[in-house]
Design a protein around this motif. Structure first.
Motif, PDB file in Angstrom:
ATOM      1  N   THR A 106      44.259  28.500  30.113  1.00 19.49           N
ATOM      2  CA  THR A 106      43.405  28.191  28.968  1.00 19.49           C
ATOM      3  C   THR A 106      41.973  28.120  29.456  1.00 19.49           C
ATOM      4  O   THR A 106      41.671  27.410  30.418  1.00 19.49           O
ATOM      5  N   SER A 133      36.286  39.355  21.391  1.00 18.65           N
ATOM      6  CA  SER A 133      37.567  39.504  22.041  1.00 18.65           C
ATOM      7  C   SER A 133      37.459  39.026  23.479  1.00 18.65           C
ATOM      8  O   SER A 133      36.361  38.911  24.032  1.00 18.65           O
ATOM      9  N   TRP A 134      38.637  38.765  24.110  1.00 24.41           N
ATOM     10  CA  TRP A 134      38.605  38.340  25.506  1.00 24.41           C
ATOM     11  C   TRP A 134      38.116  39.469  26.412  1.00 24.41           C
ATOM     12  O   TRP A 134      37.514  39.221  27.454  1.00 24.41           O
ATOM     13  N   LYS A 156      29.597  33.776  20.498  1.00 24.75           N
ATOM     14  CA  LYS A 156      30.970  33.957  20.960  1.00 24.75           C
ATOM     15  C   LYS A 156      31.361  35.426  20.896  1.00 24.75           C
ATOM     16  O   LYS A 156      31.095  36.115  19.920  1.00 24.75           O
ATOM     17  N   VAL A 215      45.391  37.408  26.277  1.00 23.90           N
ATOM     18  CA  VAL A 215      44.472  36.304  25.992  1.00 23.90           C
ATOM     19  C   VAL A 215      44.039  36.349  24.528  1.00 23.90           C
ATOM     20  O   VAL A 215      43.526  37.366  24.052  1.00 23.90           O
ATOM     21  N   LYS A 216      44.274  35.251  23.825  1.00 28.39           N
ATOM     22  CA  LYS A 216      43.931  35.140  22.410  1.00 28.39           C
ATOM     23  C   LYS A 216      42.905  34.024  22.196  1.00 28.39           C
ATOM     24  O   LYS A 216      42.937  33.001  22.878  1.00 28.39           O
ATOM     25  N   ALA A 217      42.030  34.228  21.229  1.00 30.41           N
ATOM     26  CA  ALA A 217      41.062  33.192  20.876  1.00 30.41           C
ATOM     27  C   ALA A 217      41.759  32.065  20.142  1.00 30.41           C
ATOM     28  O   ALA A 217      42.646  32.300  19.308  1.00 30.41           O
ATOM     29  N   HIS A 258      34.481  27.360  22.936  1.00 34.56           N
ATOM     30  CA  HIS A 258      35.398  28.310  22.329  1.00 34.56           C
ATOM     31  C   HIS A 258      36.567  28.515  23.281  1.00 34.56           C
ATOM     32  O   HIS A 258      36.366  28.844  24.452  1.00 34.56           O
ATOM     33  N   THR A 259      37.775  28.316  22.808  1.00 37.55           N
ATOM     34  CA  THR A 259      38.942  28.348  23.681  1.00 37.55           C
ATOM     35  C   THR A 259      39.674  29.689  23.603  1.00 37.55           C
ATOM     36  O   THR A 259      39.709  30.343  22.553  1.00 37.55           O
ATOM     37  N   TYR A 260      40.247  30.067  24.723  1.00 38.22           N
ATOM     38  CA  TYR A 260      41.070  31.258  24.835  1.00 38.22           C
ATOM     39  C   TYR A 260      42.294  30.893  25.657  1.00 38.22           C
ATOM     40  O   TYR A 260      42.201  30.139  26.633  1.00 38.22           O
ATOM     41  N   ARG A 318      37.768  27.672  28.466  1.00 37.19           N
ATOM     42  CA  ARG A 318      36.783  27.198  27.494  1.00 37.19           C
ATOM     43  C   ARG A 318      35.421  27.791  27.830  1.00 37.19           C
ATOM     44  O   ARG A 318      34.914  27.615  28.933  1.00 37.19           O
TER      45      ARG A 318
END
Length: 240
Positions: free
Chosen positions: A196, A38-39, A35, A153-155, A170-172, A198
């Motif tokens: 959102t 960061s975005w 992962k 965009v946040k994790a 892993h979602t953002y 994934r």
């Protein structure tokens, strides 16, 4: 324009509108293994994987009814070289429900299989205020740029999914800007779209959920978009 043709053309406008966003999700192929922190990293990698693929299979659907004409579901294949699209759409246009409308874009020409009339090429993207779906994988002008232009965009939390719930995604969550969407869909109504994403462990974007005003005079709705396969190769030709 006859009612069946108007329905088919209207649905085509809808599918191109959302297809302009649909390729933002993706896969079942290979890639990296961890992962991103960061975005900025994750989005850039997801874009690169999308840019590098030979093609994708994608589906989208919504359980919402915005109270106006809209696209309820679509599925299809986009290939990158030569650019082409083949798929099927369903939804409501001018109060009429329609399903299983076939769409093909190849060699710079868009075809729709209009009820009663059969295949026709008289409606082109420029006439429908819509992108050519065959060009949505273009690295410079296609939809992957929506990923890297998303803001805030946040994790989020990781979650299970995929076959037998065996995969970890892993979602953002953040915002897809109206400007980035209008770059591929000039008639998009919303200024912001809740997004959102994934990602799987290899960095591929597997699902996107997008909420906002996609169609004129409609309420916001949420589309769930899944890319079920990456690295697709398919011969797509104009209908005979």
């Amino acid at each position: 324009m006859t009612t069946p043709t108007r329905v088919a053309a209207g649905l085509l406008t809808s599918v191109l509108a959302v297809a302009g966003l649909s390729a933002c999700s993706g896969d079942d192929g290979g890639g990296g293994s961890t992962k991103a922190d960061s975005w900025s990293d994750a989005g850039a990698k997801a874009k690169q994987l999308l840019d590098d693929t030979s093609g994708i299979e994608v589906s989208l659907s919504t359980g919402d009814d915005p109270g106006t004409d809209y696209l309820s579901s679509a599925s299809g294949t986009i290939v990158a070289d030569p650019p082409a699209f083949e798929g099927t759409v369903a939804g409501r246009v001018s109060g009429f429900e329609a399903s299983s409308i076939d769409v093909i874009s190849v060699d710079g020409t868009l075809w729709i299989n209009a009820p009663i009339l059969g295949w026709t090429d008289q409606y082109q993207p420029a006439d429908l205020c819509a992108p050519d779906p065959a060009k949505l994988l273009d690295p410079a002008t296609g939809v992957a740029t929506v990923l890297t232009s998303s803001t805030g965009v946040k994790a989020g939390k990781s979650e299970r999914g995929g076959t037998d719930n065996k995969e970890i995604f892993h979602t953002y969550a953040g915002t897809a800007t109206g400007d980035s969407i209008r770059a591929i869909l000039p008639c998009a109504e919303g200024d912001e779209f809740e997004a959102t994403y994934r990602l799987d462990d290899d960095g591929y974007l597997r699902t996107a959920r997008l909420t906002g005003v996609f169609f004129k005079d409609s309420e916001p709705l949420t589309y769930t978009i899944d890319v079920t396969k990456y690295d697709v190769t398919k011969d797509i030709s104009a209908p005979k």
